[in-house]
Design a protein around this motif. Structure first.
Motif, PDB file in Angstrom:
ATOM      1  N   GLY A   1       0.776  -1.233   0.000  1.00 53.73           N
ATOM      2  CA  GLY A   1       0.000   0.000   0.000  1.00 53.73           C
ATOM      3  C   GLY A   1       0.806   1.281   0.000  1.00 53.73           C
ATOM      4  O   GLY A   1       0.292   2.324   0.405  1.00 53.73           O
ATOM      5  N   ASP A   2       2.037   1.227  -0.448  1.00 51.29           N
ATOM      6  CA  ASP A   2       2.825   2.463  -0.545  1.00 51.29           C
ATOM      7  C   ASP A   2       2.225   3.379  -1.607  1.00 51.29           C
ATOM      8  O   ASP A   2       1.530   2.939  -2.514  1.00 51.29           O
ATOM      9  CB  ASP A   2       4.274   2.147  -0.909  1.00 51.29           C
ATOM     10  CG  ASP A   2       5.038   1.496   0.233  1.00 51.29           C
ATOM     11  OD1 ASP A   2       4.478   1.350   1.335  1.00 51.29           O
ATOM     12  OD2 ASP A   2       6.203   1.122   0.006  1.00 51.29           O
ATOM     13  N   SER A   3       2.544   4.636  -1.510  1.00 51.88           N
ATOM     14  CA  SER A   3       2.009   5.638  -2.420  1.00 51.88           C
ATOM     15  C   SER A   3       2.463   5.403  -3.861  1.00 51.88           C
ATOM     16  O   SER A   3       3.624   5.049  -4.105  1.00 51.88           O
ATOM     17  CB  SER A   3       2.472   7.021  -1.974  1.00 51.88           C
ATOM     18  OG  SER A   3       2.180   7.970  -2.959  1.00 51.88           O
ATOM     19  N   ALA A   4       1.543   5.624  -4.791  1.00 56.06           N
ATOM     20  CA  ALA A   4       1.864   5.537  -6.227  1.00 56.06           C
ATOM     21  C   ALA A   4       1.567   6.876  -6.895  1.00 56.06           C
ATOM     22  O   ALA A   4       1.109   6.924  -8.027  1.00 56.06           O
ATOM     23  CB  ALA A   4       1.072   4.414  -6.871  1.00 56.06           C
ATOM     24  N   ARG A   5       1.840   7.967  -6.175  1.00 54.41           N
ATOM     25  CA  ARG A   5       1.616   9.300  -6.735  1.00 54.41           C
ATOM     26  C   ARG A   5       2.462   9.483  -7.984  1.00 54.41           C
ATOM     27  O   ARG A   5       3.563   8.940  -8.100  1.00 54.41           O
ATOM     28  CB  ARG A   5       1.970  10.364  -5.701  1.00 54.41           C
ATOM     29  CG  ARG A   5       1.040  10.397  -4.510  1.00 54.41           C
ATOM     30  CD  ARG A   5       1.371  11.585  -3.621  1.00 54.41           C
ATOM     31  NE  ARG A   5       2.800  11.709  -3.392  1.00 54.41           N
ATOM     32  CZ  ARG A   5       3.391  11.515  -2.217  1.00 54.41           C
ATOM     33  NH1 ARG A   5       2.683  11.211  -1.169  1.00 54.41           N
ATOM     34  NH2 ARG A   5       4.699  11.643  -2.094  1.00 54.41           N
ATOM     35  N   PRO A   6       1.959  10.260  -8.939  1.00 53.52           N
ATOM     36  CA  PRO A   6       2.697  10.469 -10.194  1.00 53.52           C
ATOM     37  C   PRO A   6       4.122  10.982  -9.987  1.00 53.52           C
ATOM     38  O   PRO A   6       5.046  10.537 -10.675  1.00 53.52           O
ATOM     39  CB  PRO A   6       1.837  11.487 -10.939  1.00 53.52           C
ATOM     40  CG  PRO A   6       0.454  11.256 -10.427  1.00 53.52           C
ATOM     41  CD  PRO A   6       0.628  10.886  -8.983  1.00 53.52           C
ATOM     42  N   ALA A   7       4.324  11.885  -9.056  1.00 56.60           N
ATOM     43  CA  ALA A   7       5.670  12.413  -8.823  1.00 56.60           C
ATOM     44  C   ALA A   7       6.624  11.303  -8.389  1.00 56.60           C
ATOM     45  O   ALA A   7       7.787  11.267  -8.805  1.00 56.60           O
ATOM     46  CB  ALA A   7       5.623  13.516  -7.769  1.00 56.60           C
TER      47      ALA A   7
ATOM     48  N   CYS B   1      10.004   9.800 -10.417  1.00 51.94           N
ATOM     49  CA  CYS B   1      11.320   9.603  -9.801  1.00 51.94           C
ATOM     50  C   CYS B   1      11.829   8.185 -10.026  1.00 51.94           C
ATOM     51  O   CYS B   1      13.022   7.977 -10.294  1.00 51.94           O
ATOM     52  CB  CYS B   1      11.264   9.924  -8.309  1.00 51.94           C
ATOM     53  SG  CYS B   1      11.013  11.674  -7.974  1.00 51.94           S
ATOM     54  N   VAL B   2      10.947   7.208  -9.927  1.00 54.67           N
ATOM     55  CA  VAL B   2      11.336   5.818 -10.207  1.00 54.67           C
ATOM     56  C   VAL B   2      11.773   5.694 -11.666  1.00 54.67           C
ATOM     57  O   VAL B   2      12.770   5.025 -11.984  1.00 54.67           O
ATOM     58  CB  VAL B   2      10.190   4.843  -9.867  1.00 54.67           C
ATOM     59  CG1 VAL B   2      10.472   3.448 -10.384  1.00 54.67           C
ATOM     60  CG2 VAL B   2       9.947   4.814  -8.370  1.00 54.67           C
ATOM     61  N   LEU B   3      11.044   6.332 -12.558  1.00 53.60           N
ATOM     62  CA  LEU B   3      11.419   6.326 -13.976  1.00 53.60           C
ATOM     63  C   LEU B   3      12.796   6.955 -14.172  1.00 53.60           C
ATOM     64  O   LEU B   3      13.599   6.474 -14.982  1.00 53.60           O
ATOM     65  CB  LEU B   3      10.369   7.047 -14.807  1.00 53.60           C
ATOM     66  CG  LEU B   3      10.639   7.122 -16.308  1.00 53.60           C
ATOM     67  CD1 LEU B   3      10.682   5.727 -16.920  1.00 53.60           C
ATOM     68  CD2 LEU B   3       9.570   7.960 -16.993  1.00 53.60           C
ATOM     69  N   ALA B   4      13.091   7.998 -13.434  1.00 53.65           N
ATOM     70  CA  ALA B   4      14.410   8.642 -13.528  1.00 53.65           C
ATOM     71  C   ALA B   4      15.512   7.673 -13.100  1.00 53.65           C
ATOM     72  O   ALA B   4      16.601   7.651 -13.702  1.00 53.65           O
ATOM     73  CB  ALA B   4      14.442   9.906 -12.676  1.00 53.65           C
ATOM     74  N   ILE B   5      15.249   6.860 -12.079  1.00 49.72           N
ATOM     75  CA  ILE B   5      16.222   5.857 -11.656  1.00 49.72           C
ATOM     76  C   ILE B   5      16.438   4.841 -12.770  1.00 49.72           C
ATOM     77  O   ILE B   5      17.574   4.466 -13.074  1.00 49.72           O
ATOM     78  CB  ILE B   5      15.775   5.168 -10.353  1.00 49.72           C
ATOM     79  CG1 ILE B   5      15.784   6.163  -9.190  1.00 49.72           C
ATOM     80  CG2 ILE B   5      16.684   3.979 -10.029  1.00 49.72           C
ATOM     81  CD1 ILE B   5      15.147   5.634  -7.921  1.00 49.72           C
ATOM     82  N   VAL B   6      15.367   4.397 -13.407  1.00 45.45           N
ATOM     83  CA  VAL B   6      15.477   3.432 -14.503  1.00 45.45           C
ATOM     84  C   VAL B   6      16.303   4.022 -15.639  1.00 45.45           C
ATOM     85  O   VAL B   6      17.202   3.365 -16.186  1.00 45.45           O
ATOM     86  CB  VAL B   6      14.078   3.002 -15.004  1.00 45.45           C
ATOM     87  CG1 VAL B   6      14.176   2.182 -16.281  1.00 45.45           C
ATOM     88  CG2 VAL B   6      13.339   2.223 -13.924  1.00 45.45           C
TER      89      VAL B   6
END
Length: 104
Positions: A79-85, A89-94
């Protein structure tokens, strides 16, 4: 083969984080097993991969895979947050991990 070991290292890091999550919920036996086993195997795979991949690239990919995988695991199962921001950030890591691999 080293890149496969590096991906396995990242996957084992995710297992270790899942173990820590279990420890925080006071599920001690399996949490400790997953945590120690996951991180131990992850570091062993990282060690193997670093024989032929430069340290900065190997460690960057290792932590990137672990961070992205742990974030997705948290979103899907805990249930962690899946906010667009956060997803950006996850996409930036990828993108950064792909860039590290490409620059090798």
């Amino acid at each position: 083969m080293s890149w496969l070991a590096l991906l396995c290292a990242g996957a084992f890091e995710i297992v270790g984080v899942a173990g820590f999550e279990r420890l925080t919920r006071r599920i001690y036996a399996s949490g400790l097993l997953l945590g120690v086993g996951g991180f131990g195997l992850g570091l062993a795979c990282l060690h193997y991969a670093m024989h032929s991949i430069p340290m900065a690239v190997a460690y960057g990919v290792f932590t990137g895979v672990g961070a992205v995988g742990s974030t997705l695991l948290g979103i899907l199962f805990w249930g962690d947050s899946a906010r667009p921001a956060r997803l950006v950030c996850v996409l930036a890591i990828v993108v950064a991990v792909v860039g590290l691999k490409s620059s090798y």
